[in-house]
Write an enzyme that holds these catalytic residues in place. Structure first.
Site, PDB file in Angstrom:
ATOM      1  N   GLY A 200       0.775  -1.232   0.000  1.00 47.95           N
ATOM      2  CA  GLY A 200       0.000   0.000   0.000  1.00 47.95           C
ATOM      3  C   GLY A 200       0.808   1.284   0.000  1.00 47.95           C
ATOM      4  O   GLY A 200       0.253   2.346   0.299  1.00 47.95           O
ATOM      5  N   THR A 201       2.096   1.217  -0.326  1.00 50.35           N
ATOM      6  CA  THR A 201       2.926   2.417  -0.216  1.00 50.35           C
ATOM      7  C   THR A 201       3.081   3.180  -1.525  1.00 50.35           C
ATOM      8  O   THR A 201       3.613   4.285  -1.531  1.00 50.35           O
ATOM      9  CB  THR A 201       4.331   2.067   0.310  1.00 50.35           C
ATOM     10  OG1 THR A 201       4.951   1.123  -0.577  1.00 50.35           O
ATOM     11  CG2 THR A 201       4.238   1.451   1.711  1.00 50.35           C
ATOM     12  N   SER A 202       2.646   2.602  -2.631  1.00 52.79           N
ATOM     13  CA  SER A 202       2.781   3.296  -3.916  1.00 52.79           C
ATOM     14  C   SER A 202       1.791   2.725  -4.913  1.00 52.79           C
ATOM     15  O   SER A 202       1.158   1.685  -4.661  1.00 52.79           O
ATOM     16  CB  SER A 202       4.210   3.164  -4.475  1.00 52.79           C
ATOM     17  OG  SER A 202       4.493   1.809  -4.797  1.00 52.79           O
TER      18      SER A 202
ATOM     19  N   TYR B 204       6.237 -13.901 -14.287  1.00 47.51           N
ATOM     20  CA  TYR B 204       5.243 -12.979 -13.732  1.00 47.51           C
ATOM     21  C   TYR B 204       3.841 -13.333 -14.226  1.00 47.51           C
ATOM     22  O   TYR B 204       2.892 -13.390 -13.437  1.00 47.51           O
ATOM     23  CB  TYR B 204       5.598 -11.551 -14.131  1.00 47.51           C
ATOM     24  CG  TYR B 204       4.580 -10.511 -13.704  1.00 47.51           C
ATOM     25  CD1 TYR B 204       4.619  -9.956 -12.427  1.00 47.51           C
ATOM     26  CD2 TYR B 204       3.576 -10.088 -14.575  1.00 47.51           C
ATOM     27  CE1 TYR B 204       3.680  -9.004 -12.036  1.00 47.51           C
ATOM     28  CE2 TYR B 204       2.637  -9.149 -14.192  1.00 47.51           C
ATOM     29  CZ  TYR B 204       2.696  -8.604 -12.919  1.00 47.51           C
ATOM     30  OH  TYR B 204       1.760  -7.673 -12.538  1.00 47.51           O
TER      31      TYR B 204
END
Length: 250
Positions: free
Chosen positions: A15-17, A151
């Site tokens: 949740g930081t970027s 990925y």
């Protein structure tokens, strides 16, 4: 302020970027008590300041089960229950077949698959019946991308989780859905393309392939996540919602 999530407790991993930050901010603006995770304390502190409202940051690497346990210890101490889990933490790097290393494989699967699985599983004792789980998949789950197979495989696994977990959780009426962003303007995307002119050129080319004619914004993905988590989506379960300007449909 819209109050759709007042008195709701929401977990946003990564949740930081980017998408995680935009989504945490949107939940907080709608009244939720939000818990976010991030690996770096400095970024976590900055995100907490930016989000505002009822937000708690927990430093955690979601590929590590002990960090997931610590997250839910904090949640239990401060909130006692969970209404929404947005299992968003993830990432990947380019590596073509022939150059894939064991470290690359393990790192990508540990974060994007193992981390998502145990983020959700370990939340279950605190989840309220009738709650909502939203997983971050990707358009790469259904379309090929050169040098991005590991990925892409992780995101196909995440999409499969939603189909299966909704059945495992049906007796508790916990819905599980996946949101699949297309190319989205984030710091992670810029890093993937090498930053600077290389990133801008790559994004310009990708935008030309998108029917909407542009890349997405994190806030647009956040709106889709909030919809899937809300009562407005009460009869939506197990889906993959593409938020990609139409790219996956051509």
């Amino acid at each position: 302020m819209n109050s759709a999530f007042t008195n709701k407790v929401v977990i946003v991993t990564g949740g930081t970027s980017g998408i995680g930050l935009a989504t945490a901010k949107a939940f907080a603006q709608q009244g939720a008590q939000v818990f976010i995770t991030g690996r770096r304390q400095q970024s976590l502190d900055a995100a907490v300041r930016e989000i505002g409202g009822q937000v708690t940051g927990v430093q955690a690497d979601m590929s590590r089960l002990e960090d997931i346990d610590r997250l839910y210890d904090v949640v239990q101490q401060q909130a006692s229950h969970i209404d929404v889990v947005f299992a968003n933490a993830g990432g990947g790097e380019f590596a073509p077949l022939g150059a894939i290393t064991e470290a690359h494989f393990d790192s990508t699967f540990d974060t994007n698959v193992k981390g998502v699985l145990f983020t959700v599983q370990k939340a279950l004792p605190l989840m309220r019946d009738g709650g909502s789980v939203v997983l971050t998949s990707s358009t790469t789950s259904i379309s090929g991308t050169p040098a991005f197979s590991v990925y892409s495989a992780t995101k196909a696994a995440v999409r499969s989780f939603a189909r299966n977990w909704m059945l495992d959780l049906k007796d508790r009426h916990i819905r599980v859905n996946a949101v699949s962003p297309g190319v989205t303007e984030t710091a992670g995307l810029n890093e993937l393309f090498g930053n600077g002119n290389d990133a801008e050129n790559s994004k310009s080319w990708l935008a030309s392939q998108i029917p909407a004619g542009r890349v997405g914004q994190p806030e647009e993905i956040a709106k889709a996540v909030l919809f899937l988590a809300s009562e407005e989506a009460s009869f939506i379960n197990g889906i993959e919602l593409f938020v990609d300007g139409g790219q996956a449909q051509i």
